[in-house]
Design a protein around this motif. Structure first.
Motif, PDB file in Angstrom:
ATOM      1  N   ILE A 274       0.699  -1.219   0.012  1.00 42.85           N
ATOM      2  CA  ILE A 274       0.021   0.073   0.117  1.00 42.85           C
ATOM      3  C   ILE A 274       0.866   1.377   0.016  1.00 42.85           C
ATOM      4  N   ASN A 275       0.333   2.163  -0.806  1.00 47.72           N
ATOM      5  CA  ASN A 275       1.397   3.510  -0.968  1.00 47.72           C
ATOM      6  C   ASN A 275       2.752   3.469  -1.056  1.00 47.72           C
ATOM      7  N   LYS A 276       2.820   2.287  -1.806  1.00 46.74           N
ATOM      8  CA  LYS A 276       4.439   1.942  -2.198  1.00 46.74           C
ATOM      9  C   LYS A 276       4.553   1.485  -3.576  1.00 46.74           C
ATOM     10  N   ASN A 277       5.518   2.084  -4.447  1.00 41.99           N
ATOM     11  CA  ASN A 277       5.785   1.838  -5.738  1.00 41.99           C
ATOM     12  C   ASN A 277       7.333   0.909  -5.767  1.00 41.99           C
ATOM     13  N   THR A 278       7.400   0.005  -6.490  1.00 44.45           N
ATOM     14  CA  THR A 278       8.722  -0.658  -6.357  1.00 44.45           C
ATOM     15  C   THR A 278       9.242  -0.956  -7.923  1.00 44.45           C
ATOM     16  N   THR A 279      10.265  -0.496  -8.013  1.00 47.32           N
ATOM     17  CA  THR A 279      10.976  -0.739  -9.601  1.00 47.32           C
ATOM     18  C   THR A 279      11.917  -1.736  -9.337  1.00 47.32           C
ATOM     19  N   TYR A 280      12.027  -2.793 -10.367  1.00 46.39           N
ATOM     20  CA  TYR A 280      12.803  -3.693 -10.421  1.00 46.39           C
ATOM     21  C   TYR A 280      13.655  -3.460 -11.873  1.00 46.39           C
ATOM     22  N   TYR A 281      14.984  -3.538 -11.753  1.00 45.70           N
ATOM     23  CA  TYR A 281      15.971  -3.379 -12.881  1.00 45.70           C
ATOM     24  C   TYR A 281      16.283  -4.721 -13.360  1.00 45.70           C
ATOM     25  N   ILE A 282      15.893  -4.992 -14.705  1.00 40.68           N
ATOM     26  CA  ILE A 282      16.434  -6.171 -15.196  1.00 40.68           C
ATOM     27  C   ILE A 282      17.913  -6.072 -15.925  1.00 40.68           C
ATOM     28  N   ASN A 283      18.813  -6.327 -15.023  1.00 43.65           N
ATOM     29  CA  ASN A 283      20.199  -6.021 -15.899  1.00 43.65           C
ATOM     30  C   ASN A 283      20.721  -7.250 -16.320  1.00 43.65           C
ATOM     31  N   PRO A 284      21.108  -7.283 -17.913  1.00 41.17           N
ATOM     32  CA  PRO A 284      21.742  -8.663 -18.487  1.00 41.17           C
ATOM     33  C   PRO A 284      22.942  -8.774 -17.868  1.00 41.17           C
ATOM     34  N   VAL A 285      23.147 -10.218 -17.932  1.00 40.74           N
ATOM     35  CA  VAL A 285      24.434 -10.711 -17.372  1.00 40.74           C
ATOM     36  C   VAL A 285      25.217 -11.450 -18.513  1.00 40.74           C
ATOM     37  N   TYR A 286      26.609 -11.237 -18.728  1.00 37.80           N
ATOM     38  CA  TYR A 286      27.425 -11.760 -19.508  1.00 37.80           C
ATOM     39  C   TYR A 286      28.507 -12.586 -19.246  1.00 37.80           C
ATOM     40  N   GLN A 287      28.918 -13.447 -19.969  1.00 36.92           N
ATOM     41  CA  GLN A 287      30.215 -14.198 -19.578  1.00 36.92           C
ATOM     42  C   GLN A 287      31.201 -14.203 -20.732  1.00 36.92           C
ATOM     43  N   GLN A 288      32.515 -13.647 -20.270  1.00 41.84           N
ATOM     44  CA  GLN A 288      33.604 -13.633 -21.018  1.00 41.84           C
ATOM     45  C   GLN A 288      34.289 -14.856 -21.437  1.00 41.84           C
ATOM     46  N   ALA A 289      34.845 -15.059 -22.588  1.00 40.74           N
ATOM     47  CA  ALA A 289      35.588 -16.161 -22.859  1.00 40.74           C
ATOM     48  C   ALA A 289      36.551 -16.793 -21.956  1.00 40.74           C
ATOM     49  N   ASP A 290      37.172 -15.871 -20.951  1.00 42.79           N
ATOM     50  CA  ASP A 290      37.976 -16.390 -19.945  1.00 42.79           C
ATOM     51  C   ASP A 290      37.161 -16.994 -18.615  1.00 42.79           C
ATOM     52  N   GLY A 291      35.832 -16.784 -18.877  1.00 42.72           N
ATOM     53  CA  GLY A 291      35.023 -17.296 -17.676  1.00 42.72           C
ATOM     54  C   GLY A 291      34.721 -16.310 -16.798  1.00 42.72           C
ATOM     55  N   GLN A 292      34.984 -14.935 -16.791  1.00 43.37           N
ATOM     56  CA  GLN A 292      34.560 -13.996 -15.975  1.00 43.37           C
ATOM     57  C   GLN A 292      33.155 -13.690 -16.166  1.00 43.37           C
ATOM     58  N   ILE A 293      32.273 -13.152 -15.102  1.00 44.70           N
ATOM     59  CA  ILE A 293      30.915 -12.899 -15.246  1.00 44.70           C
ATOM     60  C   ILE A 293      30.580 -11.382 -15.013  1.00 44.70           C
ATOM     61  N   TYR A 294      30.112 -10.694 -15.575  1.00 48.60           N
ATOM     62  CA  TYR A 294      29.719  -9.344 -15.349  1.00 48.60           C
ATOM     63  C   TYR A 294      28.251  -8.903 -15.785  1.00 48.60           C
ATOM     64  N   CYS A 295      27.624  -7.780 -15.280  1.00 44.61           N
ATOM     65  CA  CYS A 295      26.393  -7.440 -15.709  1.00 44.61           C
ATOM     66  C   CYS A 295      26.650  -5.977 -16.265  1.00 44.61           C
ATOM     67  N   VAL A 296      25.457  -5.556 -17.061  1.00 44.96           N
ATOM     68  CA  VAL A 296      25.546  -4.295 -17.416  1.00 44.96           C
ATOM     69  C   VAL A 296      24.245  -3.661 -17.095  1.00 44.96           C
ATOM     70  N   LYS A 297      23.933  -2.330 -17.449  1.00 38.86           N
ATOM     71  CA  LYS A 297      22.830  -1.679 -16.866  1.00 38.86           C
ATOM     72  C   LYS A 297      21.445  -1.825 -17.829  1.00 38.86           C
ATOM     73  N   GLY A 298      20.324  -2.235 -17.097  1.00 31.33           N
ATOM     74  CA  GLY A 298      19.414  -2.776 -17.871  1.00 31.33           C
ATOM     75  C   GLY A 298      18.021  -1.734 -17.673  1.00 31.33           C
ATOM     76  N   ASN A 299      16.832  -2.218 -18.052  1.00 27.55           N
ATOM     77  CA  ASN A 299      15.662  -1.382 -18.179  1.00 27.55           C
ATOM     78  C   ASN A 299      14.937  -1.745 -16.772  1.00 27.55           C
ATOM     79  N   GLY A 300      14.079  -0.794 -16.431  1.00 26.27           N
ATOM     80  CA  GLY A 300      13.356  -1.112 -14.990  1.00 26.27           C
ATOM     81  C   GLY A 300      12.056  -1.003 -15.374  1.00 26.27           C
TER      82      GLY A 300
END
Length: 317
Positions: free
Chosen positions: A157-183
């Protein structure tokens, strides 16, 4: 050294260089080459990830900024950073978890891991994700992995929540990272069934020994709503539909397993909730012999509903 000997010596050096170059080129073909980083899944956050390198942006574009010239979106994109995950090894040294340090969020991605020549996928899924697991298909042309999940929230009640869906990628060397996504915003007026779905699909080509294969990832992430569960009731019924027993539980206090009474033909699981307007709301699910578990949810104060599974132990007749 006379002119003739000098010429022969130079030719020998050139021949050695050419042969060495050919050998190096041949060895390079054995090294895997990947066209781009592989899509792994998503990282959901309730805060916007500020990954923009403003210092470098200003330094490299100061002249344009001072003269009021417009900076193209494509150039601005070059300054968007990455949030790298830390690999957490298990006791035997195998990487079994990847965490984004100092950032709260919900992880749902497939990591491709290679240890001592052994390669496998591991699905990273935080509490709150309701999913059916990963489906992997392998062929001569390559490999594809598909997985989907749903996050359930109760409208506060009386509260809005925004969830951002940030894409996650994996490099050829195995490292995992995410970048900014949409909310996506969930407000207090949302009703059960008002879901939002985002599907990310991408393909990467990898070449080894001159052979190219495609690796495709598809991740579908849904955000749905339900009224906040207040009570779970379990009704044990006989073959004629008569009530044998009724137990009530707080959603967060459901047992790990439930031994059913003798003569139980089916169960009815009831989830009792209260709508934001204060009205009672009941949903029911039917369970029969052969169903291994009863499913329910309990609500956290942050608005997230966590799935709970209760093992059902049916007595043989």
């Amino acid at each position: 050294m006379n002119k003739k000997k000098t010429t022969i010596f130079c030719l020998l050096l050139a021949l050695i260089f050419i042969l060495s170059g050919c050998q190096l080129a041949k060895e390079d073909l054995n090294e895997p080459t990947q066209t781009k980083d592989r899509l792994a899944g998503v990282f959901l956050t309730t805060t916007w990830l500020d990954l923009f390198d403003s210092d470098r942006y200003i330094e490299e574009n100061l002249s344009a900024i001072m003269n009021g010239r417009e900076i193209s979106p494509a150039r601005r994109q070059q300054y968007e950073g990455r949030l790298y995950a830390k690999m957490v090894p298990s006791d035997d040294g195998r990487p079994h978890d990847f965490i984004f340090e100092n950032v709260e969020g919900i992880r749902y991605f497939s990591a491709y891991v290679s240890v001592n020549g052994e390669e496998y996928h591991t699905l990273i899924s935080d509490p709150g994700i309701v999913g059916g697991g990963a489906h992997i298909k392998t062929s001569d042309e390559g490999e594809s992995i598909e997985f989907s999940g749903t996050l359930y929230l109760w409208p506060q009640i009386n509260k809005n929540t925004t969830y951002y869906i940030n894409p996650v990628y994996q490099q050829a060397d195995g490292q995992i990272y995410c970048v900014k996504g949409n909310g996506w915003m969930i407000d207090s007026s949302s009703v059960p069934g008002a879901s939002i779905t985002t599907t990310l699909t991408d393909s990467v080509k990898t070449t080894i020994n001159g052979e190219t294969k495609a690796y495709t990832t598809s991740c579908a992430m849904s955000i749905d709503t339900m009224y906040r569960p207040e009570k779970i009731a379990v009704l044990q019924m006989d073959a004629n539909g008569y009530l044998l027993s009724r137990q009530e539980y707080a959603p967060e206090a459901l047992p790990d397993e439930m031994v059913l009474d003798a003569g139980v033909a089916f169960l009815i699981g009831e989830t009792h909730a209260i709508t934001p307007e204060g009205n009672a709301h009941i949903t029911r699910a039917l369970y029969q012999p052969g169903d291994a578990s009863l499913s329910a949810f309990y609500a956290r104060e942050d608005g997230l509903c966590i799935p709970v599974s209760v093992a059902l132990l049916w007595l043989e007749k």
